[in-house]
Motif scaffolding. Structure first.
Motif, PDB file in Angstrom:
ATOM      1  N   THR A   1       0.852  -1.198   0.000  1.00 37.52           N
ATOM      2  CA  THR A   1       0.000   0.000   0.000  1.00 37.52           C
ATOM      3  C   THR A   1       0.883   1.242   0.000  1.00 37.52           C
ATOM      4  O   THR A   1       1.730   1.407   0.884  1.00 37.52           O
ATOM      5  CB  THR A   1      -0.913   0.011   1.240  1.00 37.52           C
ATOM      6  OG1 THR A   1      -1.606  -1.231   1.311  1.00 37.52           O
ATOM      7  CG2 THR A   1      -1.904   1.141   1.141  1.00 37.52           C
ATOM      8  N   PRO A   2       0.727   2.148  -0.982  1.00 33.74           N
ATOM      9  CA  PRO A   2       1.655   3.274  -1.132  1.00 33.74           C
ATOM     10  C   PRO A   2       1.435   4.419  -0.160  1.00 33.74           C
ATOM     11  O   PRO A   2       2.297   5.277   0.001  1.00 33.74           O
ATOM     12  CB  PRO A   2       1.393   3.738  -2.560  1.00 33.74           C
ATOM     13  CG  PRO A   2      -0.033   3.372  -2.812  1.00 33.74           C
ATOM     14  CD  PRO A   2      -0.275   2.108  -2.055  1.00 33.74           C
ATOM     15  N   THR A   3       0.263   4.463   0.486  1.00 39.66           N
ATOM     16  CA  THR A   3      -0.042   5.551   1.430  1.00 39.66           C
ATOM     17  C   THR A   3      -0.518   4.935   2.732  1.00 39.66           C
ATOM     18  O   THR A   3      -1.444   4.123   2.744  1.00 39.66           O
ATOM     19  CB  THR A   3      -1.128   6.480   0.858  1.00 39.66           C
ATOM     20  OG1 THR A   3      -0.641   7.086  -0.342  1.00 39.66           O
ATOM     21  CG2 THR A   3      -1.486   7.569   1.863  1.00 39.66           C
ATOM     22  N   LEU A   4       0.125   5.339   3.849  1.00 38.18           N
ATOM     23  CA  LEU A   4      -0.226   4.813   5.162  1.00 38.18           C
ATOM     24  C   LEU A   4      -0.609   5.967   6.073  1.00 38.18           C
ATOM     25  O   LEU A   4       0.039   7.024   6.073  1.00 38.18           O
ATOM     26  CB  LEU A   4       0.956   4.048   5.773  1.00 38.18           C
ATOM     27  CG  LEU A   4       1.411   2.800   5.007  1.00 38.18           C
ATOM     28  CD1 LEU A   4       2.717   2.281   5.573  1.00 38.18           C
ATOM     29  CD2 LEU A   4       0.347   1.726   5.066  1.00 38.18           C
ATOM     30  N   ILE A   5      -1.670   5.764   6.838  1.00 36.88           N
ATOM     31  CA  ILE A   5      -2.151   6.790   7.760  1.00 36.88           C
ATOM     32  C   ILE A   5      -2.126   6.236   9.175  1.00 36.88           C
ATOM     33  O   ILE A   5      -2.696   5.162   9.430  1.00 36.88           O
ATOM     34  CB  ILE A   5      -3.573   7.246   7.391  1.00 36.88           C
ATOM     35  CG1 ILE A   5      -3.564   7.916   6.008  1.00 36.88           C
ATOM     36  CG2 ILE A   5      -4.132   8.201   8.431  1.00 36.88           C
ATOM     37  CD1 ILE A   5      -4.940   8.258   5.477  1.00 36.88           C
ATOM     38  N   PHE A   6      -1.477   6.942  10.073  1.00 37.28           N
ATOM     39  CA  PHE A   6      -1.423   6.571  11.492  1.00 37.28           C
ATOM     40  C   PHE A   6      -2.192   7.636  12.266  1.00 37.28           C
ATOM     41  O   PHE A   6      -1.745   8.777  12.401  1.00 37.28           O
ATOM     42  CB  PHE A   6       0.026   6.481  11.973  1.00 37.28           C
ATOM     43  CG  PHE A   6       0.799   5.357  11.340  1.00 37.28           C
ATOM     44  CD1 PHE A   6       0.845   4.104  11.926  1.00 37.28           C
ATOM     45  CD2 PHE A   6       1.465   5.557  10.129  1.00 37.28           C
ATOM     46  CE1 PHE A   6       1.546   3.065  11.338  1.00 37.28           C
ATOM     47  CE2 PHE A   6       2.162   4.513   9.525  1.00 37.28           C
ATOM     48  CZ  PHE A   6       2.198   3.267  10.143  1.00 37.28           C
ATOM     49  N   ASP A   7      -3.358   7.258  12.743  1.00 35.62           N
ATOM     50  CA  ASP A   7      -4.263   8.211  13.395  1.00 35.62           C
ATOM     51  C   ASP A   7      -4.142   8.083  14.913  1.00 35.62           C
ATOM     52  O   ASP A   7      -4.776   7.240  15.534  1.00 35.62           O
ATOM     53  CB  ASP A   7      -5.696   7.943  12.941  1.00 35.62           C
ATOM     54  CG  ASP A   7      -6.665   9.008  13.439  1.00 35.62           C
ATOM     55  OD1 ASP A   7      -6.205  10.017  14.018  1.00 35.62           O
ATOM     56  OD2 ASP A   7      -7.877   8.829  13.244  1.00 35.62           O
TER      57      ASP A   7
END
Length: 553
Positions: free
Chosen positions: A453-459
Motif C-alpha cells: 500500500t503506497p499511502t499509510l495513515i497513522f491516526d
C-alpha cells in the motif's frame, strides 16, 4: 500516492483543498479542532459507510474527492484496467452524500458500487487507527497481522478455495443423506412396480395387436357367415354370381368388337373386372380357410387384455402408454441406485477434498511459522527501542487438523514478557496500556514496511507514549516515510517534529458557524506549533529552542 484531497460541506468543514507530497506528513492541532476530520473524509472516498450526519448542517450534500498518482502502484493500475476504469497516470475517487443519507461513488468519473470503491481503496491507502492496539488483543486480528506481514496471498487463496470445495462437497453429501430415507421408500415401491410389470412383460405395440385380434375373434361367427355370403355372390351362387355374369358379358363384348372395333375397350375393362372378382373371391376363400374359432385362445387374449387394462388403471396411464411407463419406472429405479453409488462416491470425494485442504493448510501454516520467527525478532528489537529493554515478543502458531476455516487450521497467539525472569504469556494478560501501545505501534510500523500500500495513515497511534519513546516512534515513522507516503495525526511534538512536512488543523467560529481549516506550515510556523505542543499556551524562549532542536534532522 495521495496527491490531493478536496472536501466540501463535510461535518464542520465548509471547503478544504489539500495538496500532499511524498514522505511523512505530521498533522497536529488543538484538542477538538478535528485533527482526524480529513482522514475521516478520505475514508468515505475509500468506501467507508456514511450517513446523513456526514453532511454539514444547512448544506444539501457533502462531496469528497481524492486524487492519486498510480504510476508506481501496479496492483491498482491492473485493477483499474480489469474493471475498465483506467486512466493514464492518475485515479480520482469521489463520493457524494445527500442530506437524506443517500450516497454515490465514482471512480474516474464513472459511477460504481460502494464495494468497488472499497476494493480499490484497499490498494491505495492503509489506515492504522488509535484503537488498533486494542484489536491486537483478539486472536483473529493477531492472525491478520501475521498474514499481512507474511504477504502470502496465494497460499491464503489456495486454502480458501480448498475450504470452499470441501464445504460444497460436504453440503452435497448432507443433501444426499437427508434424502436417503425418502429414496429407500421410493425404491421399495419402484422395485415392486417394476417387478410386476417385468412379470407381465408387455411388448411395444402388443396391446394394439391383442385388441385387434380379440375384436376379430369376438366377431368370428359374423365373419364366417359374411365370408360365405360374399363367396356365394362372387363365384359360388348356383343360379347367378358375379363371376359367371361377367364371363357372359366378356363373351358378348368379344362378339360385339367384331362389328365395331371401338367396343374392344369395353371388353378389356370387363376382362379386368373379371380378374378382380376372381382375385377377390380367391382372397376371401383364403381368409375364410384360415379363420378359426378357438375359444381357448380367445380366453387367453381376453385375460391378457384385461390384465393390461388393470395395470394401466393402477398406474394411471392408458394401456398403450404402459410400455413407456414401465421403461420410465426402470430408469428412475436405476437413477436411485445411481444416487446410492453417488453417495458412496461423494463420501470418498469428501475425504479427498479434506486431505487436499489439509495439504494447503499445512503449507500456509509452515509459511506462518517461518514469518512468525522473523517477526518475533523484529518486534522484540522494536519494543526494546521503545523503552522496553528487557522485553521479548513471540508468536505462537499452532496447527490443528480438526480446525477448518477459510483462513486455515492455525491458531495464533502473541506472547510477550516485559520484565526479566517472567515467562512468556499472552499479550492480553501481561502488557499494560502503555506497553500495549508501544508493542502495537512497533508491529504496525514493521508490517507497514512489508505491504504494498503506497499511502499509510497513522491516526493517533502514539496514545500512551511520551518522552524518549515518542522520539523513537517519530524516527520510525520518518524512516518509513522515506519509502512510503505516511500521514501521522499526533499530539506529541517528538513525533510531529520528524515529519518531512507539517499540517495544522484549526477550528474557528465564522458567522455563527464552526468551521475547520487545515494549512501547511512553513519552517517558522512549524517551530511555533512544536513549541505550543511542548509548552502549551505559554511559549517561552526555552520551548522555542527545544522546538528547533526537534526539527534538526
Amino acid at each position: 500516492m495521495l496527491c490531493q484531497l478536496s472536501i466540501n460541506n463535510y461535518a464542520i468543514v465548509r471547503f478544504l483543498e489539500l495538496d500532499f507530497r511524498p514522505g511523512m506528513t505530521s498533522i497536529t492541532g488543538e484538542t477538538g479542532a478535528g485533527k482526524s476530520i480529513a482522514i475521516d473524509a478520505l475514508g468515505l472516498c475509500l468506501g467507508n459507510r456514511s450517513d446523513a450526519s456526514s453532511v454539514r448542517p444547512g448544506a444539501g450534500k457533502a462531496e469528497i474527492s481524492a486524487r492519486f498518482s498510480v504510476d508506481d502502484i501496479p496492483l491498482a493500475k491492473r485493477w483499474l484496467e480489469d474493471n475498465d476504469l483506467d486512466a493514464e497516470h492518475e485515479c480520482i475517487l469521489r463520493r457524494t452524500i445527500n442530506a437524506d443519507g443517500r450516497s454515490r461513488a465514482y471512480i474516474n468519473g464513472n459511477p460504481v458500487p460502494l464495494q468497488q470503491l472499497k476494493s480499490l481503496g484497499q490498494l491505495l491507502v492503509g489506515i492504522h487507527g488509535q484503537h488498533a492496539h486494542h484489536a491486537m488483543l483478539k486472536s483473529e486480528h493477531q492472525l491478520t497481522l501475521l498474514d499481512s506481514y507474511a504477504n502470502h496471498k496465494l497460499l491464503l487463496e489456495n486454502v480458501a478455495k480448498s475450504y470452499q470445495r470441501y464445504k460444497q462437497t460436504q453440503s452435497e453429501l448432507k443433501r444426499l443423506q437427508q434424502s436417503s430415507l425418502e429414496r429407500i421408500a421410493r425404491k421399495q415401491l419402484l422395485q415392486y412396480q417394476v417387478e410386476e410389470l417385468d412379470e407381465f412383460a408387455l411388448q411395444p405395440g402388443e396391446f394394439d395387436e391383442i385388441e385387434a385380434e380379440h375384436k376379430r375373434l369376438a366377431n368370428g361367427s359374423a365373419l364366417i357367415e359374411n365370408c360365405q355370403q360374399g363367396l356365394y355372390l362372387l363365384s359360388e351362387g348356383e343360379d347367378a354370381n358375379v363371376e359367371s355374369l361377367l364371363n357372359k358379358a366378356v363373351m358378348l363384348a368379344d362378339e360385339l368388337k367384331d362389328y365395331d372395333p371401338e367396343l374392344e375397350i369395353i371388353g378389356n375393362m370387363l376382362n379386368e373386372a373379371l380378374i378382380s372378382v376372381q382375385e377377390s373371391a380367391a382372397e376371401l376363400q383364403r381368409y375364410q380357410s384360415h379363420l378359426e374359432l378357438d375359444p381357448e385362445h380367445f380366453a387367453q387374449l381376453e385375460q391378457r387384455m384385461s390384465q393390461a387394462m388393470q395395470l394401466a388403471r393402477k398406474h394411471i396411464v392408458s394401456p398403450q402408454e404402459l410400455v413407456a411407463h414401465h421403461t420410465k419406472l426402470k430408469q428412475e429405479l436405476d437413477a436411485i441406485d445411481g444416487d446410492n453409488s453417488k453417495l458412496e462416491g461423494i463420501e470418498q470425494e469428501l475425504e479427498a477434498s479434506r486431505q487436499a485442504y489439509i495439504a494447503q493448510a499445512q503449507k500456509l501454516s509452515l509459511s506462518r511459522s517461518r514469518y512468525a520467527k522473523e517477526l518475533d525478532k523484529l518486534v522484540t528489537q522494536s519494543i526494546k527501542e521503545l523503552n522496553m529493554p528487557k522485553g521479548k515478543f513471540t508468536i505462537d502458531v499452532n496447527f490443528c487438523e480438526q480446525t477448518m476455516s477459510p483462513l486455515g487450521s492455525d491458531s495464533v497467539e502473541f506472547l510477550v514478557t516485559t520484565n526479566p525472569g517472567q515467562p512468556l504469556q499472552p499479550i492480553s494478560k501481561v502488557a499494560s496500556g502503555g506497553e500495549l501501545s508501544r508493542i502495537g505501534l512497533g508491529i504496525q510500523v514493521i508490517t507497514a514496511r512489508k505491504v504494498s500500500t503506497p499511502t499509510l495513515i497513522f491516526d493517533e497511534v502514539d496514545v500512551g507514549i511520551s518522552g524518549p519513546t515518542a522520539a523513537v516512534v517519530g524516527r520510525m515513522l520518518r524512516q518509513l516515510g522515506e519509502s512510503t507516503q505516511v500521514f501521522c495525526v499526533t499530539h506529541l511534538p517528538q513525533v510531529a517534529g520528524n515529519g518531512h512536512q507539517h499540517m495544522f488543523v484549526n477550528k474557528a467560529n465564522k458567522g455563527g458557524q464552526t468551521e475547520t481549516s487545515m494549512t501547511s506550515l512553513d519552517a517558522d510556523q512549524r517551530i511555533e506549533e512544536l513549541a505550543r505542543l511542548l509548552g502549551g499556551d505559554t511559549i517561552t524562549t526555552n520551548t522555542l529552542a527545544n522546538a528547533k532542536e526537534l526539527l534538526q534532522h
